[in-house]
Design an enzyme around this catalytic site. Structure first.
Site, short mmCIF file in Angstrom:
data_model
loop_
_atom_site.label_atom_id
_atom_site.label_comp_id
_atom_site.label_asym_id
_atom_site.label_seq_id
_atom_site.Cartn_x
_atom_site.Cartn_y
_atom_site.Cartn_z
N THR A 50 77.17 22.58 27.70
CA THR A 50 75.94 23.04 27.05
C THR A 50 74.78 22.18 27.55
O THR A 50 74.99 21.22 28.28
CB THR A 50 76.12 23.00 25.52
OG1 THR A 50 76.65 21.77 25.15
CG2 THR A 50 77.04 24.10 25.05
N SER A 54 85.97 24.37 16.30
CA SER A 54 85.99 23.34 17.34
C SER A 54 87.41 22.82 17.45
O SER A 54 88.20 22.91 16.50
CB SER A 54 85.07 22.18 16.95
OG SER A 54 85.34 21.05 17.74
N LYS A 79 84.54 22.11 10.39
CA LYS A 79 85.17 23.04 11.33
C LYS A 79 86.56 23.46 10.83
O LYS A 79 86.98 24.60 11.01
CB LYS A 79 85.25 22.43 12.73
CG LYS A 79 83.86 22.15 13.34
CD LYS A 79 83.06 23.43 13.48
CE LYS A 79 81.77 23.23 14.27
NZ LYS A 79 81.02 24.47 14.46
N ASP A 127 66.72 29.38 9.13
CA ASP A 127 67.66 28.30 8.84
C ASP A 127 68.88 28.96 8.20
O ASP A 127 68.76 29.62 7.15
CB ASP A 127 67.01 27.30 7.86
CG ASP A 127 67.91 26.11 7.57
OD1 ASP A 127 69.16 26.26 7.64
OD2 ASP A 127 67.38 25.03 7.26
N VAL A 128 70.05 28.79 8.81
CA VAL A 128 71.23 29.52 8.33
C VAL A 128 71.66 29.12 6.93
O VAL A 128 72.45 29.82 6.30
CB VAL A 128 72.44 29.39 9.30
CG1 VAL A 128 72.19 30.12 10.59
CG2 VAL A 128 72.82 27.93 9.53
N PHE A 131 82.48 22.27 26.39
CA PHE A 131 81.67 23.24 27.13
C PHE A 131 80.41 22.59 27.67
O PHE A 131 79.85 21.68 27.05
CB PHE A 131 81.30 24.44 26.25
CG PHE A 131 82.39 25.47 26.21
CD1 PHE A 131 82.31 26.62 26.98
CD2 PHE A 131 83.53 25.27 25.45
CE1 PHE A 131 83.32 27.56 26.98
CE2 PHE A 131 84.55 26.20 25.44
CZ PHE A 131 84.44 27.36 26.21
N ASP A 170 67.85 31.56 14.84
CA ASP A 170 67.83 30.11 15.13
C ASP A 170 66.61 29.49 14.46
O ASP A 170 65.74 30.21 13.95
CB ASP A 170 67.82 29.87 16.65
CG ASP A 170 68.48 28.54 17.04
OD1 ASP A 170 68.13 27.51 16.44
OD2 ASP A 170 69.32 28.54 17.94
N TYR A 215 82.27 16.40 10.58
CA TYR A 215 82.32 17.53 11.52
C TYR A 215 83.67 18.24 11.45
O TYR A 215 83.75 19.47 11.38
CB TYR A 215 82.04 17.00 12.93
CG TYR A 215 81.91 18.08 13.96
CD1 TYR A 215 80.81 18.94 13.96
CD2 TYR A 215 82.88 18.26 14.93
CE1 TYR A 215 80.69 19.94 14.89
CE2 TYR A 215 82.77 19.26 15.88
CZ TYR A 215 81.67 20.10 15.85
OH TYR A 215 81.55 21.10 16.79
N SER A 253 70.38 28.44 22.09
CA SER A 253 70.88 27.37 22.95
C SER A 253 72.39 27.50 23.19
O SER A 253 73.10 28.12 22.40
CB SER A 253 70.58 26.02 22.27
OG SER A 253 71.16 24.95 22.99
N1 LIG Z 1 79.54 22.70 23.35
C1 LIG Z 1 80.78 22.37 23.06
O1 LIG Z 1 81.51 21.75 23.88
C2 LIG Z 1 81.35 22.71 21.70
C3 LIG Z 1 82.65 22.29 21.41
C4 LIG Z 1 83.19 22.63 20.18
C5 LIG Z 1 82.46 23.35 19.26
N2 LIG Z 1 81.20 23.72 19.53
C6 LIG Z 1 80.47 24.49 18.51
O2 LIG Z 1 79.79 25.57 19.12
C7 LIG Z 1 78.58 25.84 18.44
C8 LIG Z 1 77.44 25.87 19.46
O3 LIG Z 1 77.41 24.61 20.13
P1 LIG Z 1 76.41 24.34 21.35
O4 LIG Z 1 77.04 23.31 22.22
O5 LIG Z 1 75.99 25.62 21.94
O6 LIG Z 1 75.26 23.61 20.57
P2 LIG Z 1 73.68 23.63 20.80
O7 LIG Z 1 73.19 22.37 20.15
O8 LIG Z 1 73.37 23.88 22.25
O9 LIG Z 1 73.21 24.89 19.95
C9 LIG Z 1 73.26 24.89 18.56
C10 LIG Z 1 72.13 25.75 18.07
O10 LIG Z 1 72.22 25.79 16.63
C11 LIG Z 1 70.90 25.76 16.14
N3 LIG Z 1 70.90 25.29 14.74
C12 LIG Z 1 71.18 24.05 14.29
N4 LIG Z 1 71.02 24.00 12.95
C13 LIG Z 1 70.62 25.24 12.56
C14 LIG Z 1 70.28 25.83 11.31
N5 LIG Z 1 70.31 25.12 10.16
N6 LIG Z 1 69.91 27.12 11.27
C15 LIG Z 1 69.87 27.86 12.43
N7 LIG Z 1 70.17 27.36 13.63
C16 LIG Z 1 70.55 26.06 13.71
C17 LIG Z 1 70.16 24.82 17.06
O11 LIG Z 1 68.75 25.02 16.98
C18 LIG Z 1 70.73 25.22 18.41
O12 LIG Z 1 69.97 26.22 19.04
C19 LIG Z 1 78.43 24.76 17.37
O13 LIG Z 1 78.86 25.27 16.13
C20 LIG Z 1 79.40 23.68 17.82
O14 LIG Z 1 79.90 22.94 16.72
C21 LIG Z 1 80.63 23.42 20.73
#
Ligand SMILES: NC(=O)c1ccc[n+]([C@@H]2O[C@H](COP(=O)([O-])OP(=O)(O)OC[C@H]3O[C@@H](n4cnc5c(N)ncnc54)[C@H](O)[C@@H]3O)[C@@H](O)[C@H]2O)c1
Length: 324
Positions: free
Chosen positions: A205, A157, A174, A66-67, A203, A43, A170, A22
């Site tokens: 998403t 983040s 981070k 699961d990470v 972003f 994932d 959070y 994702s």
């Molecule tokens: N989107 C943003 O604006 C934004 C901003 C700052 C930071 N981030 C960081 O970027 C990263 C990705 O964000 P995103 O927006 O793409 O999120 P998202 O929710 O679209 O994707 C996160 C993915 O992580 C997977 N996941 C969650 N827990 C898990 C686990 N225990 N084991 C394996 N996979 C797991 C989920 O299934 C999902 O596919 C995250 O770490 C988030 O904190 C995103």
């Protein structure tokens, strides 16, 4: 690794991407495959990793993982090695968030320790779990003539530096990723393995894409220039730049300039007591329980600051549309 001296090329490399089903992780997987690298999506089993791997063809595989599990992450790395022969790149994108104040004085209730631990477990320990095990796999690679064996990219983040009300768990997770970047880079440098952390702003998403247009343009206006949300493809492009530029090591790279208006809105929100925001139908119930208007604003602000996965309810777009 594929290239020799100077700039490198993704072509022929093998990458593992946590959270690869994702958002930012998925964009990274797509970019790897498009540039003739091979990718393993790491994932959760219920994610869309399987379908994505099928769509991208033989250069891509899915490892339901699961990470936070040592055995499962090792299993994903073994799959990558067995299927593609080596591991050159590990990108950590798996992440979750909760929103809760340190202490809710109105309810006389402390932040849930369980929720705090869960966020630390997935974001921080899950990231470190992949780092340490991927480093072991990369260490088996023959170094290229510059001595490179691999590169690890983490995702922090803006909340690592500008944590807001309700973001204690959070931000802690981070901030710790930022904090460990340098010592891990120093630990792994003798083996020719680089470590870089990207700190994204806002972003677009999947959840944000589901919001009404006027909500998305409000979010976009919070970024002075360029005034829009980041495209996950831009994050993936940055990943490629980090992989291909061998001088980047032990640093964190923020992505966007955010406007102070966000902080002002948060001041308003901070007068409200905290709420842990569960996902799905429970999230919707929590939303209903909040004070009208201001509560929605508070949720919205929390929602803003980290790309929107504080709430996972289909009701949210409708509610935001009404209140903004
Ligand atoms: N989107 C943003 O604006 C934004 C901003 C700052 C930071 N981030 C960081 O970027 C990263 C990705 O964000 P995103 O927006 O793409 O999120 P998202 O929710 O679209 O994707 C996160 C993915 O992580 C997977 N996941 C969650 N827990 C898990 C686990 N225990 N084991 C394996 N996979 C797991 C989920 O299934 C999902 O596919 C995250 O770490 C988030 O904190 C995103």
């Amino acid at each position: 690794m594929a290239a020799t001296r100077g700039l490198r090329s993704l072509k022929g490399m093998v990458g593992v991407v946590t959270g690869g089903a994702s958002g930012l992780g998925q964009a990274t997987v797509r970019r790897l495959v498009k540039n003739e690298a091979r990718a393993v999506i790491v994932d959760l089993p219920h994610s869309s990793g399987e379908a994505l791997a099928k769509e991208l063809g033989p250069s891509c595989a899915f490892a339901p993982t699961d990470v936070t599990s040592e055995g499962e992450v090792q299993g994903a790395l073994t799959l990558a090695r067995e299927k593609f022969g080596r591991i050159d790149i590990a990108v950590n994108c798996a992440g979750i968030a909760v929103a809760s104040k340190t202490y809710n004085f109105r309810k006389n209730e402390a932040h849930s320790l369980e929720a705090f631990q869960k966020v630390i477990q997935v974001n921080l320990i899950g990231t470190f779990n992949m780092i340490r095990l991927a480093a072991g796999e990369m260490g088996k690679n023959e170094p290229d003539e510059s001595g490179h064996r691999g590169v690890i990219i983490n995702t922090a983040s803006v909340a690592a530096f500008e944590g807001q009300v309700g973001q204690v768990a959070y931000s802690a997770s981070k901030g710790a990723i930022v904090g460990m970047t340098l010592p891990v880079a120093r630990d792994l440098a003798p083996m020719g393995i680089r470590v870089v952390t990207i700190a994204p702003g806002l972003f677009e998403t999947p959840l944000l894409l589901g919001l009404p247009e006027k909500v998305r343009s409000f979010l976009a206006r919070q970024v002075p220039f360029p005034s829009r949300l980041g495209d996950p493809a831009e994050y993936a492009h940055l990943v490629q730049a980090v992989v291909e530029n061998p001088l980047l090591n032990g640093i964190q790279v923020p992505t966007q300039l955010l406007c102070l208006d966000l902080l002002l809105v948060f001041q308003l929100a901070s007068s409200l007591s905290s709420h842990l925001l569960p996902t799905g139908p429970l999230g919707f119930l929590a939303l209903l329980g909040l004070p009208p208007v201001l509560g929605f604003k508070a949720l919205y602000c929390l929602f803003l600051l980290d790309g929107g996965y504080l709430l996972r309810t289909h009701a949210l777009p409708v509610i935001l549309d009404h209140f903004l």
